[in-house]
Motif scaffolding. Structure first.
Motif, PDB file in Angstrom:
ATOM      1  N   THR A 133      -7.008   5.404   4.038  1.00  0.00           N
ATOM      2  CA  THR A 133      -5.500   6.604   3.671  1.00  0.00           C
ATOM      3  C   THR A 133      -4.444   6.178   4.494  1.00  0.00           C
ATOM      4  OG1 THR A 133      -6.771   8.052   2.288  1.00  0.00           O
ATOM      5  CG2 THR A 133      -4.820   8.305   2.844  1.00  0.00           C
TER       6      THR A 133
ATOM      7  N   GLN B 273       0.625  -1.522  -0.457  1.00  0.00           N
ATOM      8  CA  GLN B 273       0.021  -0.205   0.037  1.00  0.00           C
ATOM      9  C   GLN B 273       0.630   1.456  -0.143  1.00  0.00           C
ATOM     10  OE1 GLN B 273      -3.149  -1.386  -0.505  1.00  0.00           O
ATOM     11  NE2 GLN B 273      -1.943  -2.856  -0.035  1.00  0.00           N
TER      12      GLN B 273
ATOM     13  N   LEU C  96      -2.124   7.402  -0.457  1.00  0.00           N
ATOM     14  CA  LEU C  96      -2.932   6.822  -1.220  1.00  0.00           C
ATOM     15  C   LEU C  96      -4.389   6.177  -0.858  1.00  0.00           C
ATOM     16  CD1 LEU C  96      -3.947   6.524  -4.380  1.00  0.00           C
ATOM     17  CD2 LEU C  96      -2.372   4.531  -4.304  1.00  0.00           C
ATOM     18  N   GLN C  97      -5.663   6.386  -1.101  1.00  0.00           N
ATOM     19  CA  GLN C  97      -6.367   5.090  -0.460  1.00  0.00           C
ATOM     20  C   GLN C  97      -6.461   3.823  -0.946  1.00  0.00           C
ATOM     21  OE1 GLN C  97     -10.647   6.126  -1.275  1.00  0.00           O
ATOM     22  NE2 GLN C  97     -11.285   6.149   0.178  1.00  0.00           N
ATOM     23  N   THR C  98      -6.654   3.274   0.598  1.00  0.00           N
ATOM     24  CA  THR C  98      -6.805   1.447  -0.019  1.00  0.00           C
ATOM     25  C   THR C  98      -7.935   0.972   0.469  1.00  0.00           C
ATOM     26  OG1 THR C  98      -4.272   1.580   1.158  1.00  0.00           O
ATOM     27  CG2 THR C  98      -5.948  -0.819   1.495  1.00  0.00           C
TER      28      THR C  98
END
Length: 190
Positions: A140, A69, A73-75
């Motif tokens: 995030t 990840q 950055l949004q997971t």
């Protein structure tokens, strides 16, 4: 659907074998009269609940969980869509049955970095691969490191019996963990 066999319980409780008559309430009593059994359908429903077979959720992320990840950055979180279905089980005794249905209602994701849990009203979804896509079922990460995501899948449980009685039971929650690695990447501009 699972069906339980109560052969040993029937013998221990002196219940009649299948096909044997079960006396109705108010049946004659006294010497030589058969015993009268009153079976609580809620108890039978609990037996059915105890036999419900629920698989552990299979969690996934986007970016993919087998990679890493990225900080900032949004997971995206989701479980296999095939797991988002009701599951039933039935318990039977002579003259009565009870069936339990466990229906998934939420997935709760604990990101493992101290961030707040994310409650999703469904299984979540994979990133569609398009710019600007958004999800309510994600997190995030702001710190680097290894974390363990925990997903709790909650099932609402209802039951019904052959005599028309029905009800609800306490929810069932099944959980799974997913270890992830969060890294940082920077763009190089010439």
């Amino acid at each position: 659907m699972a069906v339980l066999d109560f052969t040993e319980d029937r013998q221990a409780c002196q219940l009649p074998e299948p096909g044997q008559p079960v006396p109705a309430p108010g049946a004659p009593t006294g010497p030589g009269a058969p015993p009268v059994y009153i079976i609580d359908p809620a108890v039978l429903a609990q037996e059915a609940r105890d036999s419900v077979s629920l698989a552990l959720p299979r969690p996934h992320t986007s970016p993919p969980e087998d990679g890493f990840q990225l900080v900032g950055l949004q997971t995206w979180f989701w479980i296999d869509p095939g797991q988002w279905r009701p599951v039933t089980a039935r318990a039977e005794l002579p003259g009565i049955w009870a069936e339990v249905t466990a229906t998934p209602v939420t997935t709760t994701w604990t990101p493992g970095d101290g961030g707040a849990a994310v409650v999703c009203p469904g299984p979540g979804s994979a990133h569609p691969g398009t710019t600007g896509a958004r999800t309510e079922c994600g997190h995030t990460y702001v710190d680097l490191g290894g974390f363990t995501i925990t997903v709790d899948m909650t099932y609402e449980v209802t039951w019904r019996a052959s005599n028309g009685v029905s009800g609800t039971q306490a929810p069932i929650v099944v959980s799974a963990d997913l270890p992830i690695e969060v890294q940082q990447r920077q763009a190089v501009i010439d």
